[in-house]
Design a protein around this motif. Structure first.
Motif, mmCIF file in Angstrom:
data_model
loop_
_atom_site.group_PDB
_atom_site.id
_atom_site.type_symbol
_atom_site.label_atom_id
_atom_site.label_comp_id
_atom_site.label_asym_id
_atom_site.label_seq_id
_atom_site.Cartn_x
_atom_site.Cartn_y
_atom_site.Cartn_z
ATOM 1 N N UNK A 177 0.835 -1.193 0.000
ATOM 2 C CA UNK A 177 0.000 0.000 0.000
ATOM 3 C C UNK A 177 0.873 1.247 0.000
ATOM 4 N N UNK A 178 0.432 2.273 -0.704
ATOM 5 C CA UNK A 178 1.209 3.507 -0.719
ATOM 6 C C UNK A 178 0.346 4.741 -0.858
ATOM 7 N N UNK A 179 0.911 5.832 -0.394
ATOM 8 C CA UNK A 179 0.289 7.144 -0.531
ATOM 9 C C UNK A 179 1.343 8.113 -1.054
ATOM 10 N N UNK A 180 0.879 9.068 -1.834
ATOM 11 C CA UNK A 180 1.762 10.110 -2.352
ATOM 12 C C UNK A 180 0.935 11.365 -2.530
ATOM 13 N N UNK A 181 1.461 12.492 -2.060
ATOM 14 C CA UNK A 181 0.728 13.759 -2.109
ATOM 15 C C UNK A 181 0.702 14.367 -3.513
ATOM 16 N N UNK A 182 1.727 14.136 -4.298
ATOM 17 C CA UNK A 182 1.853 14.802 -5.608
ATOM 18 C C UNK A 182 1.304 13.925 -6.733
ATOM 19 N N UNK A 183 1.303 14.492 -7.924
ATOM 20 C CA UNK A 183 0.832 13.745 -9.098
ATOM 21 C C UNK A 183 1.780 12.600 -9.447
ATOM 22 N N UNK A 184 2.916 12.527 -8.774
ATOM 23 C CA UNK A 184 3.835 11.404 -8.953
ATOM 24 C C UNK A 184 3.152 10.086 -8.589
ATOM 25 N N UNK A 185 2.060 10.157 -7.859
ATOM 26 C CA UNK A 185 1.302 8.950 -7.515
ATOM 27 C C UNK A 185 0.912 8.178 -8.774
ATOM 28 N N UNK A 186 0.673 8.894 -9.868
ATOM 29 C CA UNK A 186 0.332 8.227 -11.136
ATOM 30 C C UNK A 186 1.487 7.363 -11.624
ATOM 31 N N UNK A 187 2.705 7.860 -11.444
ATOM 32 C CA UNK A 187 3.885 7.086 -11.857
ATOM 33 C C UNK A 187 4.040 5.863 -10.961
ATOM 34 N N UNK A 188 3.792 6.036 -9.678
ATOM 35 C CA UNK A 188 3.861 4.897 -8.758
ATOM 36 C C UNK A 188 2.855 3.824 -9.157
ATOM 37 N N UNK A 189 1.627 4.237 -9.477
ATOM 38 C CA UNK A 189 0.610 3.279 -9.932
ATOM 39 C C UNK A 189 1.076 2.542 -11.184
ATOM 40 N N UNK A 190 1.613 3.315 -12.146
ATOM 41 C CA UNK A 190 2.085 2.714 -13.391
ATOM 42 C C UNK A 190 3.218 1.721 -13.107
ATOM 43 N N UNK A 191 4.163 2.099 -12.250
ATOM 44 C CA UNK A 191 5.277 1.194 -11.936
ATOM 45 C C UNK A 191 4.792 -0.083 -11.264
ATOM 46 N N UNK A 192 3.795 0.023 -10.410
ATOM 47 C CA UNK A 192 3.241 -1.172 -9.773
ATOM 48 C C UNK A 192 2.553 -2.066 -10.800
ATOM 49 N N UNK A 193 1.822 -1.463 -11.727
ATOM 50 C CA UNK A 193 1.170 -2.240 -12.782
ATOM 51 C C UNK A 193 2.214 -2.946 -13.648
ATOM 52 N N UNK A 194 3.297 -2.249 -13.971
ATOM 53 C CA UNK A 194 4.346 -2.818 -14.827
ATOM 54 C C UNK A 194 5.032 -4.028 -14.203
ATOM 55 N N UNK A 195 5.096 -4.093 -12.874
ATOM 56 C CA UNK A 195 5.730 -5.259 -12.251
ATOM 57 C C UNK A 195 4.742 -6.378 -11.959
ATOM 58 N N UNK A 196 3.474 -6.176 -12.339
ATOM 59 C CA UNK A 196 2.503 -7.256 -12.208
ATOM 60 C C UNK A 196 1.476 -7.086 -11.115
ATOM 61 N N UNK A 197 1.491 -5.949 -10.429
ATOM 62 C CA UNK A 197 0.503 -5.698 -9.384
ATOM 63 C C UNK A 197 -0.701 -5.010 -10.020
#
Length: 186
Positions: free
Chosen positions: A58-78
């Motif tokens: 689970x993660x939280x991010x205040x900035x729009x960088x959260x979109x990159x975190x979501x994308x990176x998680x999807x790319x590794x199979x989550x």
């Protein structure tokens, strides 16, 4: 740097079934490394993989960088990726996770200090308190791995926080990294 993140994940040694949280996840580097670490030990069946994807990281991010975190998680199979764009400090979490892993944002101010036991505008202190509060007190092996500024260890401004940590936590490791370790990132 990736080698520092991998080292921190190895120190924490997450186990399948534990809930892991990064309240300041940025692009999700610590969460992706944690997910990959867990994936190597998870039983290879659909229900275990689904649990890993939906109930582990689970993660939280205040900035729009959260979109990159979501994308990176999807790319590794989550496929579920429990990443939310939110100011973590404004929404304290009480006892929900087994592990907190994070690189806290340094030298910032916050208006949410009144939501924590040791109120202050200093976000370093509030970030650390947020992480401590997020650990489930019923967890038999709750643990936190944080990257913080060294001044947290020595500066008089953090004396009350250090006392709280000393009285409520078991400290296993404090690792001092040489200056320049995070260059060119910061």
């Amino acid at each position: 740097p990736r080698h520092i993140v991998k080292f921190l994940v190895q120190l924490l040694n997450p186990i399948f079934g534990e809930k892991i949280y990064d309240p300041f996840c940025g692009t999700g580097g610590m969460l992706t490394e944690t997910f990959k670490f867990l994936l190597r030990s998870v039983p290879n069946n659909k229900s275990s993989i689904d649990y890993l994807k939906k109930e582990s990281v689970f993660g939280r991010e205040i900035s729009s960088t959260a979109k990159i975190a979501k994308m990176n998680m999807i790319l590794i199979g989550d496929g579920h990726n429990n990443i939310n764009r939110i100011d973590s400090l404004s929404k304290p979490i009480e006892g929900k996770y087994d592990i907190v892993i994070s690189n806290i944002p340094f030298a910032q101010q916050t208006e949410y200090g009144n939501l924590y036991e040791i109120p202050t505008k200093d976000a370093n202190s509030i970030c650390i308190q947020h992480c401590m509060k997020a650990i489930d007190s019923a967890s038999t092996n709750g643990r936190i791995g944080l990257i913080v500024q060294e001044k947290v260890l020595f500066d008089k401004a953090y004396e009350v926080l250090r006392e709280k940590i000393y009285k409520t936590c078991k400290i296993e490791n404090i690792i001092s990294l040489p200056s320049g370790t995070f260059e060119p990132y910061t």
